[in-house]
Scaffold this motif. Structure first.
Motif, PDB file in Angstrom:
ATOM      1  N   ARG A 176       0.831  -1.209   0.000  1.00  0.00           N
ATOM      2  CA  ARG A 176       0.000   0.000   0.000  1.00  0.00           C
ATOM      3  C   ARG A 176       0.865   1.258   0.000  1.00  0.00           C
ATOM      4  O   ARG A 176       1.866   1.342   0.698  1.00  0.00           O
ATOM      5  CB  ARG A 176      -0.901   0.009   1.222  1.00  0.00           C
ATOM      6  N   ASP A 215      -3.571   4.164  -5.438  1.00  0.00           N
ATOM      7  CA  ASP A 215      -3.700   4.260  -3.987  1.00  0.00           C
ATOM      8  C   ASP A 215      -3.848   5.726  -3.607  1.00  0.00           C
ATOM      9  O   ASP A 215      -2.945   6.539  -3.856  1.00  0.00           O
ATOM     10  CB  ASP A 215      -2.467   3.672  -3.292  1.00  0.00           C
ATOM     11  N   LEU A 222      -7.186   4.258   0.352  1.00  0.00           N
ATOM     12  CA  LEU A 222      -8.007   3.361  -0.459  1.00  0.00           C
ATOM     13  C   LEU A 222      -7.191   2.801  -1.618  1.00  0.00           C
ATOM     14  O   LEU A 222      -6.391   3.518  -2.232  1.00  0.00           O
ATOM     15  CB  LEU A 222      -9.220   4.107  -1.020  1.00  0.00           C
ATOM     16  N   ARG A 223      -7.422   1.538  -1.925  1.00  0.00           N
ATOM     17  CA  ARG A 223      -6.834   0.946  -3.144  1.00  0.00           C
ATOM     18  C   ARG A 223      -7.929   0.844  -4.201  1.00  0.00           C
ATOM     19  O   ARG A 223      -8.978   0.228  -3.996  1.00  0.00           O
ATOM     20  CB  ARG A 223      -6.239  -0.427  -2.852  1.00  0.00           C
ATOM     21  N   ASP A 279     -10.421  -1.798  -2.557  1.00  0.00           N
ATOM     22  CA  ASP A 279     -11.569  -1.109  -1.974  1.00  0.00           C
ATOM     23  C   ASP A 279     -12.598  -0.691  -3.018  1.00  0.00           C
ATOM     24  O   ASP A 279     -13.801  -0.738  -2.761  1.00  0.00           O
ATOM     25  CB  ASP A 279     -11.090   0.127  -1.207  1.00  0.00           C
ATOM     26  N   ILE A 280     -12.136  -0.261  -4.182  1.00  0.00           N
ATOM     27  CA  ILE A 280     -13.026   0.208  -5.243  1.00  0.00           C
ATOM     28  C   ILE A 280     -12.496  -0.298  -6.573  1.00  0.00           C
ATOM     29  O   ILE A 280     -11.285  -0.203  -6.845  1.00  0.00           O
ATOM     30  CB  ILE A 280     -13.098   1.746  -5.303  1.00  0.00           C
ATOM     31  N   ALA A 308     -15.043  -7.486  -5.106  1.00  0.00           N
ATOM     32  CA  ALA A 308     -14.699  -6.228  -4.441  1.00  0.00           C
ATOM     33  C   ALA A 308     -15.888  -5.704  -3.649  1.00  0.00           C
ATOM     34  O   ALA A 308     -17.039  -6.027  -3.944  1.00  0.00           O
ATOM     35  CB  ALA A 308     -14.267  -5.195  -5.478  1.00  0.00           C
ATOM     36  N   PRO A 309     -15.631  -4.863  -2.636  1.00  0.00           N
ATOM     37  CA  PRO A 309     -16.756  -4.302  -1.889  1.00  0.00           C
ATOM     38  C   PRO A 309     -17.573  -3.287  -2.673  1.00  0.00           C
ATOM     39  O   PRO A 309     -18.748  -3.075  -2.366  1.00  0.00           O
ATOM     40  CB  PRO A 309     -16.088  -3.652  -0.668  1.00  0.00           C
ATOM     41  N   VAL A 314     -16.864   7.937  -0.862  1.00  0.00           N
ATOM     42  CA  VAL A 314     -16.407   6.778  -0.106  1.00  0.00           C
ATOM     43  C   VAL A 314     -15.557   7.277   1.060  1.00  0.00           C
ATOM     44  O   VAL A 314     -14.620   8.058   0.849  1.00  0.00           O
ATOM     45  CB  VAL A 314     -15.575   5.830  -0.989  1.00  0.00           C
ATOM     46  N   ARG A 343     -12.652   7.682   3.659  1.00  0.00           N
ATOM     47  CA  ARG A 343     -11.231   7.399   3.529  1.00  0.00           C
ATOM     48  C   ARG A 343     -10.664   6.831   4.828  1.00  0.00           C
ATOM     49  O   ARG A 343     -10.838   7.428   5.893  1.00  0.00           O
ATOM     50  CB  ARG A 343     -10.468   8.670   3.159  1.00  0.00           C
ATOM     51  N   PRO A 344      -9.965   5.713   4.762  1.00  0.00           N
ATOM     52  CA  PRO A 344      -9.358   5.158   5.971  1.00  0.00           C
ATOM     53  C   PRO A 344      -8.288   6.041   6.588  1.00  0.00           C
ATOM     54  O   PRO A 344      -7.955   5.869   7.768  1.00  0.00           O
ATOM     55  CB  PRO A 344      -8.732   3.840   5.471  1.00  0.00           C
TER      56      PRO A 344
END
Length: 271
Positions: A11, A27, A31-32, A65-66, A89-90, A117, A119-120
């Motif tokens: 990542r 990235d 998010l990836r 993630d997307i 994928a989610p 979406v 963001r982590p």
């Protein structure tokens, strides 16, 4: 922005790598994001022929993630393994018609519709804006839904503190690029599907995606600081490759914008 060599796809904070064909891993904001996944083996795929493998396979990409799908009807943009990858994928973001065909977890976006979406990295949301694309010449015959060739969308990714990234999808229209630039004037990075894809039976063999000079023109219109080319190798129907792209940017005086790294190697991004 600089290229950083490395093995694998750990990542990154803010980076892009092209895996071959149209497939890119982006990235951003923790998010990836994977665009137009294509992981099938080389060989014939319907009326198209794949000539080289992806630099990294599905397992090497790791959790995503997307997934962004510009269109689902051509195997050089979404093949069988790419489809399975997307379905696992989610979240998949794509055009409205494609989402209807793909089913869950696909969300359909009409041009100029957005999807947010979380963001982590704690920076708020990443916004994915669907933007138009024309998959062939401007005067190409349009279908009942108004599309040339088929429904295609591009995407603009943005968020607080992040570079704004445009992913063109299979667009051949500079007029469309100009419209995107007017509506989204602060694009930092452009991932352009170049390669001048041609199929003799379609539109008298004229390009279905940007040719090299068109890619340079698109870069100038967008005013992006960085251009990452994709969709120029790995399939037999791409009529122009990296040498033609580099020459076109050189002749346009835009070589400083072009970022090319070996497939599977990260291009680091800064805003």
């Amino acid at each position: 922005m600089s290229e950083t060599p490395g093995a694998g796809l750990a990542r990154q904070e803010s980076a892009i790598t092209v895996l071959g064909g149209p497939t890119a891993v982006i990235d951003l904001g923790g998010l990836r994001i994977v665009s137009d996944p294509t992981f099938d083996d080389v060989g014939p795929h319907g009326y198209l022929t794949k000539t080289s493998d992806s630099a990294v396979d599905e397992d090497g990409v790791g959790p995503v993630d997307i997934v962004l799908i510009s269109h689902d009807t051509h195997l050089d943009n979404l093949d069988e393994r790419g489809r399975a990858f997307a379905k696992a994928a989610p979240l998949v973001l794509t055009g409205s018609l494609a989402a209807g065909r793909l089913g869950s977890p696909a969300v359909g976006l009409a041009p100029w519709a957005g999807h947010s979406v979380p963001r982590p990295d704690g920076g708020g949301d990443l916004t994915v804006l669907a933007v138009p694309a024309v998959h062939g010449p401007e005067d190409g015959e349009r279908d009942a839904d108004g599309n040339v060739n088929c429904e295609v969308v591009g995407f603009v990714l943005s968020g607080q503190g992040l570079p704004t990234v445009y992913v063109s999808g299979d667009n051949a229209s500079i007029r469309t690029v100009a419209e995107i630039s007017r509506r989204v004037p602060d694009i930092d990075v452009a991932v352009l599907h170049a390669g001048a894809a041609r199929v003799p039976a379609k539109f008298d063999g004229r390009p279905l995606s940007l040719d090299s000079r068109g890619a340079a023109a698109a870069a100038a219109v967008l005013g992006a600081d960085t251009v990452v080319p994709a969709h120029y190798d790995g399939w037999a129907h791409f009529s122009e490759g990296l040498p033609e792209i580099e020459l076109a940017f050189h002749e346009a005086g835009l070589s400083s914008l072009l970022r090319v790294a070996p497939h599977g190697t990260w291009v680091q991004l800064t805003r």
